[in-house]
Design an enzyme around this catalytic site. Sequence first.
Site, PDB file in Angstrom:
ATOM      1  N   GLY A   7       0.812  -1.224   0.000  1.00 35.82           N
ATOM      2  CA  GLY A   7       0.000   0.000   0.000  1.00 35.82           C
ATOM      3  C   GLY A   7       0.842   1.270   0.000  1.00 35.82           C
ATOM      4  O   GLY A   7       0.366   2.337   0.397  1.00 35.82           O
ATOM      5  N   ARG A  10      -0.145   5.236  -1.755  1.00 34.78           N
ATOM      6  CA  ARG A  10      -1.020   6.344  -1.338  1.00 34.78           C
ATOM      7  C   ARG A  10      -1.511   6.124   0.088  1.00 34.78           C
ATOM      8  O   ARG A  10      -1.287   5.059   0.686  1.00 34.78           O
ATOM      9  CB  ARG A  10      -2.189   6.538  -2.308  1.00 34.78           C
ATOM     10  CG  ARG A  10      -3.174   5.386  -2.348  1.00 34.78           C
ATOM     11  CD  ARG A  10      -4.236   5.649  -3.418  1.00 34.78           C
ATOM     12  NE  ARG A  10      -5.024   4.472  -3.693  1.00 34.78           N
ATOM     13  CZ  ARG A  10      -6.203   4.189  -3.130  1.00 34.78           C
ATOM     14  NH1 ARG A  10      -6.729   5.036  -2.263  1.00 34.78           N
ATOM     15  NH2 ARG A  10      -6.859   3.100  -3.441  1.00 34.78           N
ATOM     16  N   LEU A  59      -2.668  -7.917  -4.455  1.00 37.79           N
ATOM     17  CA  LEU A  59      -2.908  -8.632  -3.201  1.00 37.79           C
ATOM     18  C   LEU A  59      -4.126  -9.551  -3.242  1.00 37.79           C
ATOM     19  O   LEU A  59      -4.312 -10.365  -2.343  1.00 37.79           O
ATOM     20  CB  LEU A  59      -3.027  -7.625  -2.049  1.00 37.79           C
ATOM     21  CG  LEU A  59      -1.718  -6.889  -1.747  1.00 37.79           C
ATOM     22  CD1 LEU A  59      -1.963  -5.753  -0.761  1.00 37.79           C
ATOM     23  CD2 LEU A  59      -0.652  -7.828  -1.203  1.00 37.79           C
ATOM     24  N   SER A 137      -7.561  -2.193  12.609  1.00 36.01           N
ATOM     25  CA  SER A 137      -8.509  -1.088  12.808  1.00 36.01           C
ATOM     26  C   SER A 137      -9.187  -1.223  14.162  1.00 36.01           C
ATOM     27  O   SER A 137      -9.369  -2.346  14.661  1.00 36.01           O
ATOM     28  CB  SER A 137      -9.573  -1.148  11.712  1.00 36.01           C
ATOM     29  OG  SER A 137     -10.669  -0.319  12.043  1.00 36.01           O
ATOM     30  N   TYR A 150     -15.637  -6.295   6.865  1.00 37.82           N
ATOM     31  CA  TYR A 150     -14.418  -5.531   7.208  1.00 37.82           C
ATOM     32  C   TYR A 150     -13.956  -5.805   8.636  1.00 37.82           C
ATOM     33  O   TYR A 150     -12.799  -6.167   8.868  1.00 37.82           O
ATOM     34  CB  TYR A 150     -14.672  -4.037   7.020  1.00 37.82           C
ATOM     35  CG  TYR A 150     -13.463  -3.167   7.356  1.00 37.82           C
ATOM     36  CD1 TYR A 150     -12.348  -3.149   6.521  1.00 37.82           C
ATOM     37  CD2 TYR A 150     -13.439  -2.363   8.498  1.00 37.82           C
ATOM     38  CE1 TYR A 150     -11.235  -2.355   6.819  1.00 37.82           C
ATOM     39  CE2 TYR A 150     -12.338  -1.570   8.798  1.00 37.82           C
ATOM     40  CZ  TYR A 150     -11.240  -1.570   7.953  1.00 37.82           C
ATOM     41  OH  TYR A 150     -10.139  -0.792   8.255  1.00 37.82           O
ATOM     42  N   LYS A 154     -10.410  -7.725   9.873  1.00 32.60           N
ATOM     43  CA  LYS A 154      -9.363  -7.112  10.719  1.00 32.60           C
ATOM     44  C   LYS A 154      -9.222  -7.868  12.045  1.00 32.60           C
ATOM     45  O   LYS A 154      -8.123  -7.963  12.593  1.00 32.60           O
ATOM     46  CB  LYS A 154      -9.678  -5.633  10.967  1.00 32.60           C
ATOM     47  CG  LYS A 154      -9.575  -4.768   9.709  1.00 32.60           C
ATOM     48  CD  LYS A 154      -8.145  -4.674   9.199  1.00 32.60           C
ATOM     49  CE  LYS A 154      -7.995  -3.642   8.090  1.00 32.60           C
ATOM     50  NZ  LYS A 154      -6.623  -3.574   7.547  1.00 32.60           N
ATOM     51  N   ILE A 183      -8.480   7.778   9.950  1.00 36.28           N
ATOM     52  CA  ILE A 183      -7.253   8.439   9.464  1.00 36.28           C
ATOM     53  C   ILE A 183      -7.626   9.270   8.239  1.00 36.28           C
ATOM     54  O   ILE A 183      -8.394   8.803   7.379  1.00 36.28           O
ATOM     55  CB  ILE A 183      -6.191   7.397   9.026  1.00 36.28           C
ATOM     56  CG1 ILE A 183      -6.013   6.301  10.090  1.00 36.28           C
ATOM     57  CG2 ILE A 183      -4.852   8.076   8.749  1.00 36.28           C
ATOM     58  CD1 ILE A 183      -5.315   5.049   9.546  1.00 36.28           C
TER      59      ILE A 183
HETATM   60  N1  LIG Z   1      -8.387   5.485   6.669  1.00 37.09           N
HETATM   61  C1  LIG Z   1      -8.948   5.055   7.814  1.00 37.09           C
HETATM   62  O1  LIG Z   1      -9.811   5.742   8.416  1.00 37.09           O
HETATM   63  C2  LIG Z   1      -8.514   3.739   8.412  1.00 37.09           C
HETATM   64  C3  LIG Z   1      -8.952   3.420   9.706  1.00 37.09           C
HETATM   65  C4  LIG Z   1      -8.544   2.229  10.291  1.00 37.09           C
HETATM   66  C5  LIG Z   1      -7.707   1.373   9.594  1.00 37.09           C
HETATM   67  N2  LIG Z   1      -7.305   1.701   8.338  1.00 37.09           N
HETATM   68  C6  LIG Z   1      -6.416   0.752   7.622  1.00 37.09           C
HETATM   69  O2  LIG Z   1      -5.255   1.426   7.191  1.00 37.09           O
HETATM   70  C7  LIG Z   1      -4.736   0.778   6.019  1.00 37.09           C
HETATM   71  C8  LIG Z   1      -4.430   1.825   4.957  1.00 37.09           C
HETATM   72  O3  LIG Z   1      -5.647   2.424   4.587  1.00 37.09           O
HETATM   73  P1  LIG Z   1      -5.711   3.860   3.877  1.00 37.09           P
HETATM   74  O4  LIG Z   1      -6.599   4.682   4.706  1.00 37.09           O
HETATM   75  O5  LIG Z   1      -4.366   4.340   3.511  1.00 37.09           O
HETATM   76  O6  LIG Z   1      -6.534   3.415   2.573  1.00 37.09           O
HETATM   77  P2  LIG Z   1      -6.484   3.959   1.080  1.00 37.09           P
HETATM   78  O7  LIG Z   1      -6.131   5.394   1.066  1.00 37.09           O
HETATM   79  O8  LIG Z   1      -7.767   3.513   0.484  1.00 37.09           O
HETATM   80  O9  LIG Z   1      -5.262   3.101   0.433  1.00 37.09           O
HETATM   81  C9  LIG Z   1      -5.411   1.724   0.284  1.00 37.09           C
HETATM   82  C10 LIG Z   1      -4.113   1.124  -0.217  1.00 37.09           C
HETATM   83  O10 LIG Z   1      -4.305  -0.301  -0.377  1.00 37.09           O
HETATM   84  C11 LIG Z   1      -3.907  -0.660  -1.698  1.00 37.09           C
HETATM   85  N3  LIG Z   1      -4.670  -1.802  -2.208  1.00 37.09           N
HETATM   86  C12 LIG Z   1      -6.006  -2.002  -2.136  1.00 37.09           C
HETATM   87  N4  LIG Z   1      -6.338  -3.138  -2.790  1.00 37.09           N
HETATM   88  C13 LIG Z   1      -5.180  -3.656  -3.263  1.00 37.09           C
HETATM   89  C14 LIG Z   1      -4.868  -4.810  -4.037  1.00 37.09           C
HETATM   90  N5  LIG Z   1      -5.807  -5.679  -4.453  1.00 37.09           N
HETATM   91  N6  LIG Z   1      -3.566  -5.041  -4.360  1.00 37.09           N
HETATM   92  C15 LIG Z   1      -2.597  -4.187  -3.952  1.00 37.09           C
HETATM   93  N7  LIG Z   1      -2.830  -3.077  -3.245  1.00 37.09           N
HETATM   94  C16 LIG Z   1      -4.112  -2.814  -2.900  1.00 37.09           C
HETATM   95  C17 LIG Z   1      -4.206   0.577  -2.526  1.00 37.09           C
HETATM   96  O11 LIG Z   1      -3.523   0.499  -3.761  1.00 37.09           O
HETATM   97  P3  LIG Z   1      -4.193   1.121  -5.134  1.00 37.09           P
HETATM   98  O12 LIG Z   1      -3.833   2.578  -5.141  1.00 37.09           O
HETATM   99  O13 LIG Z   1      -3.554   0.349  -6.230  1.00 37.09           O
HETATM  100  O14 LIG Z   1      -5.672   0.896  -5.032  1.00 37.09           O
HETATM  101  C18 LIG Z   1      -3.696   1.666  -1.583  1.00 37.09           C
HETATM  102  O15 LIG Z   1      -2.294   1.754  -1.652  1.00 37.09           O
HETATM  103  C19 LIG Z   1      -5.793  -0.249   5.610  1.00 37.09           C
HETATM  104  O16 LIG Z   1      -5.399  -1.538   6.010  1.00 37.09           O
HETATM  105  C20 LIG Z   1      -7.036   0.197   6.365  1.00 37.09           C
HETATM  106  O17 LIG Z   1      -7.923  -0.871   6.615  1.00 37.09           O
HETATM  107  C21 LIG Z   1      -7.678   2.863   7.736  1.00 37.09           C
END
Ligand SMILES: NC(=O)c1ccc[n+]([C@@H]2O[C@H](COP(=O)([O-])OP(=O)(O)OC[C@H]3O[C@@H](n4cnc5c(N)ncnc54)[C@H](OP(=O)(O)O)[C@@H]3O)[C@@H](O)[C@H]2O)c1
Length: 242
Positions: A7, A10, A59, A137, A150, A154, A183
């Site tokens: 990931g 971004r 993934l 999460s 989801y 997790k 986040i």
């Molecule tokens: N944001 C929140 O509020 C929050 C809260 C709690 C936990 N989290 C956790 O934090 C982590 C990061 O989330 P984020 O907020 O940064 O999300 P995000 O901005 O949506 O980024 C998701 C990342 O996962 C990658 N990804 C998704 N599907 C994929 C696949 N099939 N193969 C390879 N890469 C894949 C995306 O790549 P692409 O650009 O290629 O799609 C991107 O780099 C996650 O595990 C999420 O569950 C987030």
Amino acid sequence: MTIVLTGANRGLGHAILIGLAQSGYDVIACVRNNEKYSEDFASIAKENGVQIHAVECHLDDKESIDACWEEIETLDMDVYGLINCAGIMELKPVLFTSYEDVEQMFRINYFAPFQMCKHMAETVVRRGSGAIVNISSMASMGSQPGGAAYDASKAALNQLTKTLAQELAPFFVRCNAIACGPINTEMFANMGDKEKNKLIKAVALKRAAEPEEIMKTVLFLLSEDSSYITGQILRVDGGAII
Ligand SMILES: NC(=O)c1ccc[n+]([C@@H]2O[C@H](COP(=O)([O-])OP(=O)(O)OC[C@H]3O[C@@H](n4cnc5c(N)ncnc54)[C@H](OP(=O)(O)O)[C@@H]3O)[C@@H](O)[C@H]2O)c1
């Protein structure tokens, strides 16, 4: 020392990538489109005097994950850490959730980290030290309507973290997870206003985290400063669960 990161292109993963580079780690960035981000990765690497090697990794496809690790093996980099950051999120009532929705959620949020951890375990057991950080999460620790896919994926990741911590401790490899609160990334931005407000209301600090605030905890859990911490699901959630 080299850290494998999913990931990285971004959101939270990109903030972690910058934090790792600023801390002097070389990084293997596992991304779907390794060419698209090569300029960005090269500029971060140059700015911080480290190596960032992008490897194609889908993934949702076990063969792609295995091929990614075959490439990693050829790189002759000193792989010490793994951060499973990539993930997907969708909250839907069970009545509107298909079997396939749950499969896809688990494929990316659980089976992919499982397979990444399995390859990593082989690498760091040989090395004799290492650290794994799984991005989980706060949703894994409570329950809410819409969370059948989801939240469960997790929660499964948390269990993997605890199991691995016990199995890998004899090899001086630690494994922890971070139970993040909201986040400021696209994932959070894409939620509806009602859901976002509900989440922020539940957080004592009444705001979402900046990705950098989670990144600092990731760096801590990788470093020797956390040498006596393993098998923990560390809440970094602004006081959502007190
Ligand atoms: N944001 C929140 O509020 C929050 C809260 C709690 C936990 N989290 C956790 O934090 C982590 C990061 O989330 P984020 O907020 O940064 O999300 P995000 O901005 O949506 O980024 C998701 C990342 O996962 C990658 N990804 C998704 N599907 C994929 C696949 N099939 N193969 C390879 N890469 C894949 C995306 O790549 P692409 O650009 O290629 O799609 C991107 O780099 C996650 O595990 C999420 O569950 C987030």
